[in-house]
Design an enzyme around this catalytic site. Sequence first.
Site, PDB file in Angstrom:
ATOM      1  N   HIS A  47      -2.233  -4.765  -2.829  1.00  0.00           N
ATOM      2  CA  HIS A  47      -2.352  -4.983  -1.388  1.00  0.00           C
ATOM      3  C   HIS A  47      -1.643  -6.270  -0.964  1.00  0.00           C
ATOM      4  CE1 HIS A  47      -5.148  -4.643   2.360  1.00  0.00           C
ATOM      5  NE2 HIS A  47      -3.946  -5.075   2.666  1.00  0.00           N
ATOM      6  N   HIS A  84       1.547  -7.918   1.781  1.00  0.00           N
ATOM      7  CA  HIS A  84       2.451  -7.752   2.934  1.00  0.00           C
ATOM      8  C   HIS A  84       3.602  -8.724   2.740  1.00  0.00           C
ATOM      9  CE1 HIS A  84      -0.619  -5.510   5.357  1.00  0.00           C
ATOM     10  NE2 HIS A  84      -1.460  -6.228   4.620  1.00  0.00           N
ATOM     11  N   ARG A 112       6.554  -8.709   4.173  1.00  0.00           N
ATOM     12  CA  ARG A 112       7.258  -9.021   5.432  1.00  0.00           C
ATOM     13  C   ARG A 112       8.742  -8.703   5.444  1.00  0.00           C
ATOM     14  NH1 ARG A 112       2.473  -9.095   7.643  1.00  0.00           N
ATOM     15  NH2 ARG A 112       1.341 -11.064   7.586  1.00  0.00           N
ATOM     16  N   LYS A 126      -0.838   4.534   3.666  1.00  0.00           N
ATOM     17  CA  LYS A 126      -1.718   3.515   4.224  1.00  0.00           C
ATOM     18  C   LYS A 126      -1.893   3.764   5.715  1.00  0.00           C
ATOM     19  CE  LYS A 126      -3.721  -0.494   5.137  1.00  0.00           C
ATOM     20  NZ  LYS A 126      -3.144  -1.806   4.967  1.00  0.00           N
ATOM     21  N   HIS A 180      -7.201   0.653   6.186  1.00  0.00           N
ATOM     22  CA  HIS A 180      -7.811  -0.522   6.806  1.00  0.00           C
ATOM     23  C   HIS A 180      -8.884   0.025   7.738  1.00  0.00           C
ATOM     24  CE1 HIS A 180      -7.676  -4.639   8.841  1.00  0.00           C
ATOM     25  NE2 HIS A 180      -8.577  -3.932   9.503  1.00  0.00           N
ATOM     26  N   ASP A 234      -4.590  -8.740  -0.112  1.00  0.00           N
ATOM     27  CA  ASP A 234      -4.171  -8.672   1.298  1.00  0.00           C
ATOM     28  C   ASP A 234      -3.323  -9.907   1.633  1.00  0.00           C
ATOM     29  OD1 ASP A 234      -3.798  -7.679   3.790  1.00  0.00           O
ATOM     30  OD2 ASP A 234      -5.845  -8.028   4.506  1.00  0.00           O
ATOM     31  N   HIS A 257       1.611 -15.917   7.149  1.00  0.00           N
ATOM     32  CA  HIS A 257       2.090 -16.364   8.462  1.00  0.00           C
ATOM     33  C   HIS A 257       2.304 -17.862   8.318  1.00  0.00           C
ATOM     34  CE1 HIS A 257       0.859 -12.603  10.429  1.00  0.00           C
ATOM     35  NE2 HIS A 257      -0.285 -12.699   9.792  1.00  0.00           N
ATOM     36  N   GLY A 282      -4.364 -13.144   9.179  1.00  0.00           N
ATOM     37  CA  GLY A 282      -3.811 -12.970   7.845  1.00  0.00           C
ATOM     38  C   GLY A 282      -3.718 -14.289   7.111  1.00  0.00           C
TER      39      GLY A 282
HETATM   40  O1  DOR Z   1      -5.417 -10.181   8.559  1.00  0.00           O
HETATM   41  C1  DOR Z   1      -4.651  -9.255   8.338  1.00  0.00           C
HETATM   42  N1  DOR Z   1      -3.330  -9.454   8.300  1.00  0.00           N
HETATM   43  N2  DOR Z   1      -5.158  -8.046   8.160  1.00  0.00           N
HETATM   44  C2  DOR Z   1      -4.363  -6.971   8.051  1.00  0.00           C
HETATM   45  O2  DOR Z   1      -4.865  -5.882   7.921  1.00  0.00           O
HETATM   46  C3  DOR Z   1      -2.886  -7.084   8.162  1.00  0.00           C
HETATM   47  C4  DOR Z   1      -2.469  -8.440   7.830  1.00  0.00           C
HETATM   48  C5  DOR Z   1      -1.055  -8.789   8.213  1.00  0.00           C
HETATM   49  O3  DOR Z   1      -0.159  -7.973   7.958  1.00  0.00           O
HETATM   50  O4  DOR Z   1      -0.832  -9.881   8.737  1.00  0.00           O
HETATM   51 ZN    ZN Z   2      -5.963  -4.481   6.480  1.00  0.00          ZN
HETATM   52 ZN    ZN Z   3      -3.420  -5.750   4.546  1.00  0.00          ZN
END
Ligand code: DOR
Ligand code: ZN
Ligand code: ZN
Length: 405
Positions: A57, A59, A61, A143, A174, A274, A278, A290
């Site tokens: 899990h 991200h 980007r 997803k 989610h 997760d 950012h 996030g």
């Molecule tokens: O806090 C989160 N950020 N929850 C998510 O499900 C997505 C993630 C994001 O991509 O920034």
């Molecule tokens: Zn999520």
């Molecule tokens: Zn996520």
Amino acid sequence: MLVKNCKLVVENNQEIIRDILIEDGVITKIDENIQAEGHEIVDAQSNYVLPGIIDVHTHMRDPGLTHKEDFTSGSKACARGGVTTFIDMPNTIPVTVTEKALMDKKDMMVGRSYVDYGFHFGGSKKDNSEEIKKVLDKVASTKIFLNMSTGDMLIENEKVVENIFRESKIISVHAEEGMVEKAIEFCKKYDKELYLCHLSKASEIELLKQAKAEGVKVFGEVTPHHLFLNVDDVNATERSKMLLRMKPELKEKSDNEALWKALADGTLDSIGTDHAPHLIEEKLAKLTYGVPSVENSLEMMLNGVKENRITFERLIEVMCKNPAKIFKIKNKGDIAVGYDGDLVIVDINDNSPIKDDKVITKANWTPFENCNRGGRVLTTILRGEIVYNKGNFNGIHGREVKYYE
Ligand code: DOR
Ligand code: ZN
Ligand code: ZN
């Protein structure tokens, strides 16, 4: 490569010292005192050696939001944290909801990752079930977002959700609270496997427990931040009120306890971070959900072993074995003959604090600032090659994983 003097945790949490021989990237022998000529030798010096961590899990980007992270920076953070395989989420720009977007993403990422990787496909509010059929053997899962989060991927139309369940093999979701119940209903109705991402509270654990008792094919994931942090940490300072925000939000201390218990007793199946980078400036300027954490997950989770919340054996199940099994990732997640030579050497006696100014992620901060690590990642080995060793990174050897039927 020959890795000498590895402390391995085996059945019943027993510890043994073994050498591990890796040839052509694959583990070919595990034994006491292996003598073999012509191999690069790494001495683990009786430190713990785990299978490389599998983080299903993340991200990363890329493409579209690469000022926050990209495949190279995110995978470098993985190498630093002992993560040898990561699976990337579809809320990039463009979103990964067509076969073409997936293939473009795959092409784009070749030769750019420090560690091995795979992709989740995205379910689209526009109903992309026809696209889902085309990519079933090319991705870890479909997803879907059943609650609002970063990116514009929320699906509100139930008919669309049903079509996506019908055409998928395994659905990662989610879902928070009521939506967890909904997802389990669809899972039952269409007899599919369901992976509940980032469960964050005691009531959700009850839903998971009940579904499992009924024989539903459902798995539960928890993040390190939902285990270690709670609303008290959020409310501590003006800064933490902005930084420690994610979806799902951090809950109460009693929820931390319920999650730890469920992780220990087998109700929860896996740790996924997760990893959602950012920039700190973005986080402080405006509520942005996030947190980045791929490089601190193992070092934090080792605290759970130290504090006797879970055994070392269980840590390996939830961070290595189960993620590989749930998503059917080929030859990953275990230290055994025939498996990829993905290893991480940790020094559990290094309990130094985690610091923002040492992080690798482009986000350039960590939600675990000043937390003591339960151990330090010394060396990360990917298919028999060192990718990280005591502050030094080496080579971009990562490639896409394969899945079995
Ligand atoms: O806090 C989160 N950020 N929850 C998510 O499900 C997505 C993630 C994001 O991509 O920034
Ligand atoms: Zn999520
Ligand atoms: Zn996520």
